[in-house]
Design an enzyme around this catalytic site. Structure first.
Site, PDB file in Angstrom:
ATOM      1  N   SER A  64      39.551  46.758  34.254  1.00 55.71           N
ATOM      2  CA  SER A  64      38.932  45.442  34.351  1.00 55.71           C
ATOM      3  C   SER A  64      39.974  44.371  34.655  1.00 55.71           C
ATOM      4  O   SER A  64      40.435  44.289  35.766  1.00 55.71           O
ATOM      5  CB  SER A  64      38.074  45.062  33.147  1.00 55.71           C
ATOM      6  N   HIS A  69      45.297  30.951  31.395  1.00 53.55           N
ATOM      7  CA  HIS A  69      45.312  29.578  31.912  1.00 53.55           C
ATOM      8  C   HIS A  69      46.072  28.744  30.887  1.00 53.55           C
ATOM      9  O   HIS A  69      45.725  28.764  29.707  1.00 53.55           O
ATOM     10  CB  HIS A  69      43.895  29.043  32.111  1.00 53.55           C
ATOM     11  N   CYS A  84      37.729  48.655  30.061  1.00 48.80           N
ATOM     12  CA  CYS A  84      36.672  49.632  29.817  1.00 48.80           C
ATOM     13  C   CYS A  84      37.288  50.991  29.542  1.00 48.80           C
ATOM     14  O   CYS A  84      36.590  51.975  29.456  1.00 48.80           O
ATOM     15  CB  CYS A  84      35.697  49.696  30.993  1.00 48.80           C
TER      16      CYS A  84
END
EC number: 4.1.1.50
Length: 132
Positions: A64, A69, A84
């Site tokens: 994934s 940020h 996953c």
């Protein structure tokens, strides 16, 4: 019997070193290191440097993604680690990032994604099996 298809760690890290958070290159080093440490499978990455400071980035992995940020003026970074694959790999990558950023406070939510009954999986698999 239920199983979980993925684990998504969403975290806010406070009190991080602004010198690290202001640099896309330094954040990239940490996140790339987390991928290596957890033995995840990198597909691609993109990092962006904001001016006068701050950074954002994502590493796409076959399992994934990992993303960040930053707000260096607040010593704050928002991060995601979603896999996953084996759940322990997500936690290993997350712990590596936290160790490198050394925040004074961590607020973390862990979401188990795709909690399914294994009998549903069998029904789906048999409904879509391909005959040779």
């Amino acid at each position: 019997m239920a199983k979980t298809l993925g684990v998504h760690i969403v975290a806010d890290l406070y009190g991080c070193d602004p010198e690290i958070l202001k640099s896309a290159d330094r954040m990239a080093e940490i996140f790339e290191g987390a991928v290596r440490e957890a033995k995840l499978n990198k597909l691609s990455s993109h990092f962006h440097q904001f001016y006068p400071y701050g950074a954002t980035g994502v590493i796409v992995i076959s399992e994934s993604h990992l993303s960040f940020h930053t707000w260096p003026e607040h010593g704050y970074v928002a991060i995601d680690v979603y896999t996953c694959g084996a759940h322990e790999l997500a936690f290993k990558a997350f712990d590596y990032i936290v160790d490198k950023l050394n925040p004074s406070r961590v607020e973390k939510d862990v979401h188990f994604r795709g909690v399914i009954d294994e009998s549903e999986e069998v029904e789906f698999a048999s409904a879509y099996s391909v005959e040779a």
